[in-house]
Design a protein around this motif. Structure first.
Motif, mmCIF file in Angstrom:
data_model
loop_
_atom_site.group_PDB
_atom_site.id
_atom_site.type_symbol
_atom_site.label_atom_id
_atom_site.label_comp_id
_atom_site.label_asym_id
_atom_site.label_seq_id
_atom_site.Cartn_x
_atom_site.Cartn_y
_atom_site.Cartn_z
ATOM 1 N N HIS A 36 0.837 -1.189 0.000
ATOM 2 C CA HIS A 36 0.000 0.000 0.000
ATOM 3 C C HIS A 36 0.873 1.240 0.000
ATOM 4 C CE1 HIS A 36 -3.029 2.964 0.972
ATOM 5 N NE2 HIS A 36 -3.972 2.037 0.866
ATOM 6 N N HIS A 37 0.599 2.154 -0.921
ATOM 7 C CA HIS A 37 1.386 3.380 -1.032
ATOM 8 C C HIS A 37 1.266 4.227 0.229
ATOM 9 C CE1 HIS A 37 -2.105 6.098 -1.425
ATOM 10 N NE2 HIS A 37 -2.692 5.041 -1.975
ATOM 11 N N LEU A 38 2.272 5.044 0.471
ATOM 12 C CA LEU A 38 2.195 6.044 1.531
ATOM 13 C C LEU A 38 1.465 7.275 1.017
ATOM 14 C CD1 LEU A 38 5.857 5.811 2.906
ATOM 15 C CD2 LEU A 38 3.798 4.726 3.835
ATOM 16 N N TYR A 39 0.847 7.995 1.929
ATOM 17 C CA TYR A 39 0.110 9.198 1.556
ATOM 18 C C TYR A 39 1.044 10.409 1.589
ATOM 19 C CZ TYR A 39 -3.814 6.163 2.811
ATOM 20 O OH TYR A 39 -4.691 5.116 2.913
ATOM 21 N N ASN A 40 1.037 11.206 0.522
ATOM 22 C CA ASN A 40 1.806 12.444 0.539
ATOM 23 C C ASN A 40 1.169 13.472 1.459
ATOM 24 O OD1 ASN A 40 3.896 11.652 -1.181
ATOM 25 N ND2 ASN A 40 2.706 12.154 -3.006
ATOM 26 N N PHE A 41 -0.151 13.401 1.607
ATOM 27 C CA PHE A 41 -0.839 14.247 2.580
ATOM 28 C C PHE A 41 -0.610 13.661 3.972
ATOM 29 C CE2 PHE A 41 -4.467 15.573 5.146
ATOM 30 C CZ PHE A 41 -4.519 16.941 4.876
ATOM 31 N N GLY A 42 -0.405 14.510 4.968
ATOM 32 C CA GLY A 42 -0.183 14.017 6.324
ATOM 33 C C GLY A 42 1.265 13.657 6.548
ATOM 34 N N ASN A 43 1.515 12.682 7.451
ATOM 35 C CA ASN A 43 2.904 12.333 7.748
ATOM 36 C C ASN A 43 3.126 10.877 8.144
ATOM 37 O OD1 ASN A 43 2.085 12.240 10.523
ATOM 38 N ND2 ASN A 43 2.537 14.422 10.772
ATOM 39 N N VAL A 44 2.189 9.968 7.853
ATOM 40 C CA VAL A 44 2.376 8.558 8.199
ATOM 41 C C VAL A 44 3.575 7.995 7.431
ATOM 42 C CG1 VAL A 44 1.399 6.241 8.089
ATOM 43 C CG2 VAL A 44 -0.047 8.159 8.751
ATOM 44 N N PRO A 45 4.602 7.459 8.135
ATOM 45 C CA PRO A 45 5.813 7.002 7.457
ATOM 46 C C PRO A 45 5.852 5.515 7.122
ATOM 47 C CG PRO A 45 6.225 7.102 9.793
ATOM 48 C CD PRO A 45 4.776 7.491 9.601
#
Length: 309
Positions: free
Chosen positions: A229-238
């Motif tokens: 699952h890709h990481l979200y550019n919005f927010g900051n979940v690493p």
């Protein structure tokens, strides 16, 4: 105030946040790291987005000891205790011993959390058209597997049985849904701008599933392999962690006999800017130790390691 809102407020209260006090330049949801090597700080500018800095890894673990542990906990009265509780508790333990995996990037600066925020999707029923929301669980780094079970059970049962209506996150998303497309694009751009400078209200980051230490998803409950699952550019979940269904393999043991093992495959998608490969590999080795001896999660860690200055 409605019970659901009281529980969300209680859940968002920060646990013991370590020995460091808040300083100028810190965020509401993290402490700025000021003693990083230059290559680490520059990397956030060379690779400005999480998707552009994503590393993907897949592996599998043998789960015979985990299954024994699950049966033991269910025998102690923890109804519905399962492998997801183990994995969440294990990740919290990793954060307590390898705090570098609990860092995040915001505004091209590197921060660390002294607590652990875990986000996951919850459906009211296993049906194609069932309602779904995201819940956020906030844990002290000393949390045990029973602490994880209690908090997760409280929040998921509350959502499934709540007659007070949608959660605060669902209401916020519903408001955004009514904004015309071009205006919504500008609104999200503004949210990104505020987040870049750390100006988002804490009440917003508390309910946002795009802010946190980890997003976890179970593909095993769907009977399929884990996705990357890709990481979200919005927010900051690493970090995004997914695990799949159980599977059996046949291997030869040292005596030349065929041995049947039960495995679970998992994937990590990580923001490579938070720590180097050697550091993350050491965290994975610790995860394997916990898989072989899950009872370690029944007691708090002897020591909790704080991240660097």
């Amino acid at each position: 105030m409605k019970k659901s809102r009281e529980t969300e407020k209680k859940n968002s209260e920060l646990p013991n946040a370590g020995k460091y006090k808040h300083r100028l330049g810190d965020r509401k949801d993290g402490r700025k790291l000021r003693s990083l090597q230059p290559i680490s700080t520059v990397a956030a500018y060379i690779m400005p987005t999480r998707n552009g800095a994503s590393n993907l890894i897949n592996d599998s673990v043998e789960i015979s000891e985990i299954e024994k542990f699950i049966l033991k906990k269910r025998g102690e009265g923890l109804k519905g205790f399962g492998i997801i509780h183990f994995f969440i508790a294990a990740y919290i333990r990793l954060c307590s011993q390898r705090p570098g995996i609990n860092r995040f990037i915001s505004g091209q600066r590197i921060y660390t959390r002294d607590y652990v925020e875990v986000n996951m999707a919850v459906k009211k029923d296993f049906a194609l058209d069932a309602e779904e929301t995201m819940i956020k669980m906030v844990f002290d780094r000393a949390a045990t597997v029973t602490d994880v079970y209690n908090k997760m059970t409280e929040l998921t049962e509350q959502y499934k049985n709540d007659s007070d209506g949608p959660s605060d996150f669902d209401n916020f998303a519903k408001v955004l849904n009514f904004i015309p497309g071009i205006v919504l694009k500008f609104a999200v751009w503004n949210l990104n701008l505020w987040d870049y400078f750390g100006w988002l209200p804490k009440s917003w980051t508390d309910l946002s599933p795009f802010h946190g230490s980890l997003v976890i998803t179970s593909m095993g409950s769907l009977g399929i392999p884990p996705v990357y699952h890709h990481l979200y550019n919005f927010g900051n979940v690493p970090v995004f962690f997914a695990y799949g269904a159980k599977r059996f393999v046949r291997e030869l043991n040292e005596d030349g006999q065929i041995q049947i093992k039960k495995l679970v495959d998992f994937t990590f998608v990580t923001d490579e800017r938070i720590c180097d490969g050697y550091y993350f590999a050491s965290a994975l080795k610790l995860l394997r130790q916990l898989c072989k001896n899950p009872a370690m999660l029944d007691i708090p860690p002897e020591t909790i390691i704080d991240d660097i200055e």
